[in-house]
Each structure stands twice: as C-alpha cells, then as structure tokens.
Design an enzyme around this catalytic site. Sequence first.
Site, PDB file in Angstrom:
ATOM      1  N   CYS A   2      -2.824   3.311   3.997  1.00 47.22           N
ATOM      2  CA  CYS A   2      -2.277   4.573   3.528  1.00 47.22           C
ATOM      3  C   CYS A   2      -1.037   4.319   2.678  1.00 47.22           C
ATOM      4  CB  CYS A   2      -1.910   5.532   4.652  1.00 47.22           C
ATOM      5  SG  CYS A   2      -3.286   5.963   5.697  1.00 47.22           S
ATOM      6  N   ARG A  27      -3.850   0.757  -1.080  1.00 48.69           N
ATOM      7  CA  ARG A  27      -3.557   0.834   0.356  1.00 48.69           C
ATOM      8  C   ARG A  27      -4.528   1.739   1.099  1.00 48.69           C
ATOM      9  NH1 ARG A  27       1.943  -0.778   1.405  1.00 48.69           N
ATOM     10  NH2 ARG A  27       1.862   0.382   3.338  1.00 48.69           N
ATOM     11  N   TRP A  74      -6.324   6.016   4.189  1.00 51.92           N
ATOM     12  CA  TRP A  74      -7.358   5.147   4.761  1.00 51.92           C
ATOM     13  C   TRP A  74      -7.582   5.703   6.157  1.00 51.92           C
ATOM     14  CZ3 TRP A  74      -8.118   1.914   8.960  1.00 51.92           C
ATOM     15  CH2 TRP A  74      -9.180   1.013   8.859  1.00 51.92           C
ATOM     16  N   ASN A 100       1.856   7.258   7.645  1.00 48.65           N
ATOM     17  CA  ASN A 100       1.118   5.997   7.641  1.00 48.65           C
ATOM     18  C   ASN A 100       1.303   5.398   9.029  1.00 48.65           C
ATOM     19  OD1 ASN A 100      -0.014   3.525   7.117  1.00 48.65           O
ATOM     20  ND2 ASN A 100       1.718   2.749   5.934  1.00 48.65           N
ATOM     21  N   GLY A 101       0.201   5.180   9.754  1.00 44.84           N
ATOM     22  CA  GLY A 101       0.318   4.636  11.109  1.00 44.84           C
ATOM     23  C   GLY A 101      -0.587   5.404  12.040  1.00 44.84           C
ATOM     24  N   GLU A 491     -14.321 -18.365   3.575  1.00 43.35           N
ATOM     25  CA  GLU A 491     -13.646 -17.509   2.599  1.00 43.35           C
ATOM     26  C   GLU A 491     -14.654 -16.990   1.564  1.00 43.35           C
ATOM     27  OE1 GLU A 491     -11.029 -15.968   2.447  1.00 43.35           O
ATOM     28  OE2 GLU A 491     -10.544 -15.599   0.356  1.00 43.35           O
ATOM     29  N   LYS A 495     -15.408 -13.042   0.915  1.00 38.25           N
ATOM     30  CA  LYS A 495     -15.303 -12.404  -0.410  1.00 38.25           C
ATOM     31  C   LYS A 495     -16.617 -11.702  -0.761  1.00 38.25           C
ATOM     32  CE  LYS A 495     -11.130 -13.153  -1.635  1.00 38.25           C
ATOM     33  NZ  LYS A 495     -10.737 -12.870  -0.256  1.00 38.25           N
ATOM     34  N   GLU A 498     -16.801  -8.487   1.340  1.00 40.33           N
ATOM     35  CA  GLU A 498     -15.860  -7.395   1.083  1.00 40.33           C
ATOM     36  C   GLU A 498     -15.992  -6.766  -0.294  1.00 40.33           C
ATOM     37  OE1 GLU A 498     -11.723  -8.445   1.412  1.00 40.33           O
ATOM     38  OE2 GLU A 498     -12.038 -10.369   0.469  1.00 40.33           O
ATOM     39  N   HIS A 514     -28.269 -25.779  14.298  1.00 40.20           N
ATOM     40  CA  HIS A 514     -28.170 -25.287  15.678  1.00 40.20           C
ATOM     41  C   HIS A 514     -28.473 -23.792  15.767  1.00 40.20           C
ATOM     42  CE1 HIS A 514     -26.611 -29.132  17.072  1.00 40.20           C
ATOM     43  NE2 HIS A 514     -25.935 -29.160  15.927  1.00 40.20           N
ATOM     44  N   LYS A 613      -5.549  -2.634   1.531  1.00 38.81           N
ATOM     45  CA  LYS A 613      -4.879  -3.902   1.240  1.00 38.81           C
ATOM     46  C   LYS A 613      -4.050  -4.390   2.423  1.00 38.81           C
ATOM     47  CE  LYS A 613      -3.438  -7.154  -1.618  1.00 38.81           C
ATOM     48  NZ  LYS A 613      -4.430  -8.204  -1.839  1.00 38.81           N
TER      49      LYS A 613
HETATM   50  C1  F6R Z   1      -9.373 -10.463   2.231  1.00 37.27           C
HETATM   51  C2  F6R Z   1      -8.144  -9.812   2.593  1.00 37.27           C
HETATM   52  C3  F6R Z   1      -7.855  -9.601   4.029  1.00 37.27           C
HETATM   53  C4  F6R Z   1      -6.415 -10.077   4.326  1.00 37.27           C
HETATM   54  C5  F6R Z   1      -6.036  -9.774   5.786  1.00 37.27           C
HETATM   55  C6  F6R Z   1      -4.661 -10.301   6.131  1.00 37.27           C
HETATM   56  O1  F6R Z   1      -9.488 -10.600   0.841  1.00 37.27           O
HETATM   57  O2  F6R Z   1      -7.371  -9.454   1.758  1.00 37.27           O
HETATM   58  O3  F6R Z   1      -8.770 -10.254   4.841  1.00 37.27           O
HETATM   59  O4  F6R Z   1      -6.360 -11.448   4.082  1.00 37.27           O
HETATM   60  O5  F6R Z   1      -6.059  -8.392   5.978  1.00 37.27           O
HETATM   61  O6  F6R Z   1      -3.682  -9.753   5.296  1.00 37.27           O
HETATM   62  P1  F6R Z   1      -2.238 -10.392   5.191  1.00 37.27           P
HETATM   63  O7  F6R Z   1      -2.371 -11.713   4.525  1.00 37.27           O
HETATM   64  O8  F6R Z   1      -1.456  -9.409   4.380  1.00 37.27           O
HETATM   65  O9  F6R Z   1      -1.727 -10.544   6.585  1.00 37.27           O
END
Ligand code: F6R
Length: 618
Positions: A2, A27, A74, A100-101, A491, A495, A498, A514, A613
């Site tokens: 948010c 956000r 969000w 926000n929260g 990773e 990607k 997401e 396995h 984010k």
């Molecule tokens: C993936 C992504 C999330 C963040 C995760 C941790 O692309 O952005 O998986 O890596 O939410 O976020 P931070 O690094 O801000 O603690």
Amino acid sequence: MCGIVGYVGHQAAGPILLEGLQRLEYRGYDSSGIAVLDHDGALSVMKREGKLRDLQAAIERMPGGATGIGHTRWATHGQPSDRNAHPHASSSGDVIVVQNGIVENYRELKAELQERLDAEGRSWQSDTDTEVIPELISRELAAGKSFGDALASAIGRLRGANAIAAVHRGSPNRIYAARKGSAGGIVIGYGDGEMFVASDLPALLPHTTSVYHLEDGEIAAIDPESVTIRGQGGTQFQPEPTQVDLDPVAIARGPFRHFMLKEIHEQPRALSDTIRGRARLEPASALPDDLDLPTETLASIERVLVIGMGTSLHAAMIGRWWIEQIAGIPADFDNASEFRFRAPLLGPSTLVVAVTQSGETIDTLGAMNHVRDRWGAPQVVITNVDGSEATRQADTSIIIRCGPEVGVASTKTFVGSLAALYLLACRIGHAQGRLSTEALSKRLEQLLTAPSLLERGIGQAARCAQIAQLFGAASNFLVLGRGIEYPLAMEAALKCKEISYVHAEGYAAGEMKHGPIALLDQGFPVIALAPRGPLFDKMTSTIQQVRARRAPVIAVGDEGDAELAELVDHFIAVPPAPPLLTPFSLTPVVQLLAYQLALTRGLDIDQPRNLAKTVTVE
Ligand code: F6R
C-alpha cells in the site's frame, strides 16, 4: 505494501496526489482513491477498483481543494473493490483515513463500536480492518478531544504495525500522519508554503529533497508552513528536515519499455556503485569503512547466519556459499519467516546478516527482533534503503547504493546484495586470519570483473527473446543448478512465477532424479544452468538424464562450450567466470528469460498481479 500520499498547501491537491500515487503504485495496485478538502471543509472522496488510470478519469471531475490524502492498495482484508478501496470515512463522514498495515484486533474493535453504530442506525461501509480507525477517532472527537488527542487515543487502541494519514473536516488546512511499528515508512516533504507526505521517497522527489522520516510512535500535524510532531510520551517538537541525495532521474523509466528492463540494464552500474571504495587493492581491504563492528567481534565470530525473503533469500543462499568458501567459517541461510518461529540456537558468537533491499520486510524485521531479544547476537543488514527500519534495528549496515528500484521484481538490488555479501565474506575471512592479504587481493580483483560479466550477460537479451518466443506457450519449467548455481535456479523459477505467471520449479540438479524427473516429457522444458566449473560433469550427467526423457533442454553455459551446445536443444552463452563469480554472469540471463516470457505473454511486467514491492504485512 500500500502507498500513502498527502498534500497541504496552495495548489490543487488532486493532481499532486495522483502523481504521487503513480510513483508509489509499485507498492500495491488493486484499487486506489483520494480525498480532497477545500478551505471551507467541503470534502470529496473518489475511489476505484483497478489500476490508477481508472481513478484518473474520475478525479478530473472532482471538486478542487488544497488539502488531501490518497492511497494505492494491496488488499489484505476485503477483496479489491470500490467499496474496500481507501480512503475510509467515519460513519459521521467527518474523519477520513488511509492506512498501510493491519489492525490485528479489528474484530474486537468492530464489535465494540457496533452497538453505537446500531443505535445510530448506521452500518460499516467496507469489509476492511481500516474502517475502525476513523470510527475510533470520531468517537474520541465526540467525547470532546482535540483531533490530535483523538488520533493518539485511537492509535493507542490498535494492535499491529500501521502507518496512517488522516484529514478532518474541522481542520481543512491540515493533514495528519502517524506511524506505529514497522508498516513501511512515512516521509514528510517540506516545500515552499506546502507540505507533502508519502510512504516512500520517490513520490516526494519531484517536489522536494528536504524531508523528515516519521519515527515509530510519532504523530505529525502538518500545516502548509510547519510540522509539529507528538512523540511517544506526548512530547511535542518541530522536527529538523534533512536533505536527501537522490536524483529524480533515477526514478524515470527513460527509453526502456519497463522499469524491470531498465533496472536489469542498470546492473553493471549498480554493482560498481555497491563496491565503490569497498574493494581496495593496495593495501587489500574489503569494506574498510562500513562495518561498525569491532575487528575483535569479526575475528571471534564462529558462525554466520544469513536471512532474507524471496530474492533476498536467494542472495542469502549464495552468501552462505561465499562465507564458507572465502571466509572459511560455518555458515547457514534461513527463510526469515520460518526462522523466527523455530527455536534456533545462535549464541553471541553467531553473526546474523539480514538481506532486505527495502529494509521494511516484516518477516525479516521480525526475525531481526527475535535475534536481538533472544540472543543478542551482532547483526548486519544489507539493504538499499538507508534509514529504513532494518538499518535502525541492526548493529551496522551495508547500503548497496543501487538507486531506487521501481520494478516490482527485484533485479539490480539482487546483484547489489550479492556484491555486499561477497565483500563481507572477504572482510570476515581477513579479520579471522583465514584469508591472507594476498588471497584477499585476488578475491577483490575477481570481484572487480563482475560489472563486465553482468554487461556481457545482458548482451544475451536477443537470444533470451528467441528462446522465450519458442517456449512462450509452455505451462511449466524445471530450472536446474548445482552448487552456487542452485540458488540461481531458484531465483530463475521465482522470476518466471512472479512476472510470467508460469509454473517453474528451481531444483538442485542432483535432486531431480529423486522425484521431479517423473514430470518430464516432450512438453516439459528444462533450463540447465551449466557453466564450466567443478560440478560441470555432474551437471552434464543430469542433462543426459533429462534428454533421455525427451524433455527439451535449454542450457546456459560458457561462451565457446561447443560440447555442451551440441548436447542440448538450445544454448545461451554467457562469459566464462571464475567459479565463485558465476552468479554475476548468469543473473542477467535468468532475469531476461523471465522478462521475455512475460513480454511474449503480454503481461503487466512492472505490476504483476497480486504482488507488492514491499511486504509489510504478515
Ligand atoms: C522478488 C521480490 C521479492 C522480494 C522479497 C523480499 O522479485 O522482489 O521476493 O525479494 O519480498 O524483499 P526485501 O528484499 O525488500 O526484503
């Protein structure tokens, strides 16, 4: 999670709030809204489910006013809809709040307020937890309190971490902002006869670089010319703003189609900025000025635990590898959200390293709290945001200096975090006497080649686009890696999930037989991360096993590796890298594959569905 904005001054608030929300849309973006007050206290609220562009048209028809607050959501409680979009009003209609929260005790508070609402023939207007806040404030006002006192009492009743902005019909030239716990920040921006509020700096930068970050427990009354803070315990003061050193150009998309693409291309520069002044060769030293920990502490560490979430967890996994290999001491990684609910045995000689680009991730902050309260172990945070909550909680910080990351998927901050972890491993190894000055110098020289490895990896963009065209319709991928490439396989899969919404699993290559091998057939592509290195032969055996099941193999391997290229269906070449540095050569390809897949599928790359984010709620 948010985004909150606010404005009070002499200009029309609506367009300023909207522009601020556009900069915070990363956000959360399932609904948005703004509330504007004119000088006589006339109030207009406009909110819409969907992206901000859906709100934009509606705002053009809104009455003017020079005071207002806005929100991009969000969803946590109540699905995305006009009804659940913020701002939320008290049933009396005179108190308006964005939040926000999470109000963890909202059920209890709703039950308490219900009787009064029933008696007045009123009802709740949304399914959110937020709505209890304006209602609580309104009840306190009705009991004769000033708005500031009413807000303070209401916040005192909330459980959970919350950041709030509010306006009151009775104070048309003022906005209020409050912060309780770690629900993402609130920053106040100082203009000329006008003030701005936002969850994050990017929304303020076009207007001002003079800011005050609200501390936990503070409530601000913000007028066009002044800010008054009520601190914990009720003390009042006028804060001194500080200057931020951030270039507004850093948050512009420029010629790139998406922020994610821009940020992938920025990686060589971001990594150079992370290591600038921190990888000195003569005499060799790593992080000479950063760690505010006595050398004796570093010298006496017996173990390192690296924690994080999502992409930062994958950086932590690679960090564990480097700490073992470079520093030569036991190291582990852990998912922060799991770690804090186990009974981990740490002791004061464990160094805890938290990786969090935002510095606000609630799971990581929770784990850091747990470490401090339970073990008192020293903590280092690796983050992109100086002044974030994580930097306040840690004993010392390494700021990765990547510049703002706007794309929801982490890219450049991943490589920045990696570089910081590599430097930390070097520093610990040297402090412990396990890494000679000569060996340190060699390690640092290798790290200095990382920007060019990234650059050459990015050079494979066109090849990644071709592969994405070929496999754009695939519903599943298996991504395999071994050793230091295993976290990169994870990773890559993250990607793909997401931003491309494609089901992908990252596996340690040795684990494939396995169980996952049962999935494989002609329609199940496998991406194999296979640069030449100590485990290359084992990796090629796995590739043979995949091929024997007729699954198409896309291998990412060293330039000029004709043998591997021959063995697989599709080959993407990356520059050969020293064994510990393959994360830098492979990362851009892994990111570009997912990016191109998403592009092929016509998806919203910078704002993938259901994501935000910064994850500030549990
Ligand atoms: C993936 C992504 C999330 C963040 C995760 C941790 O692309 O952005 O998986 O890596 O939410 O976020 P931070 O690094 O801000 O603690």
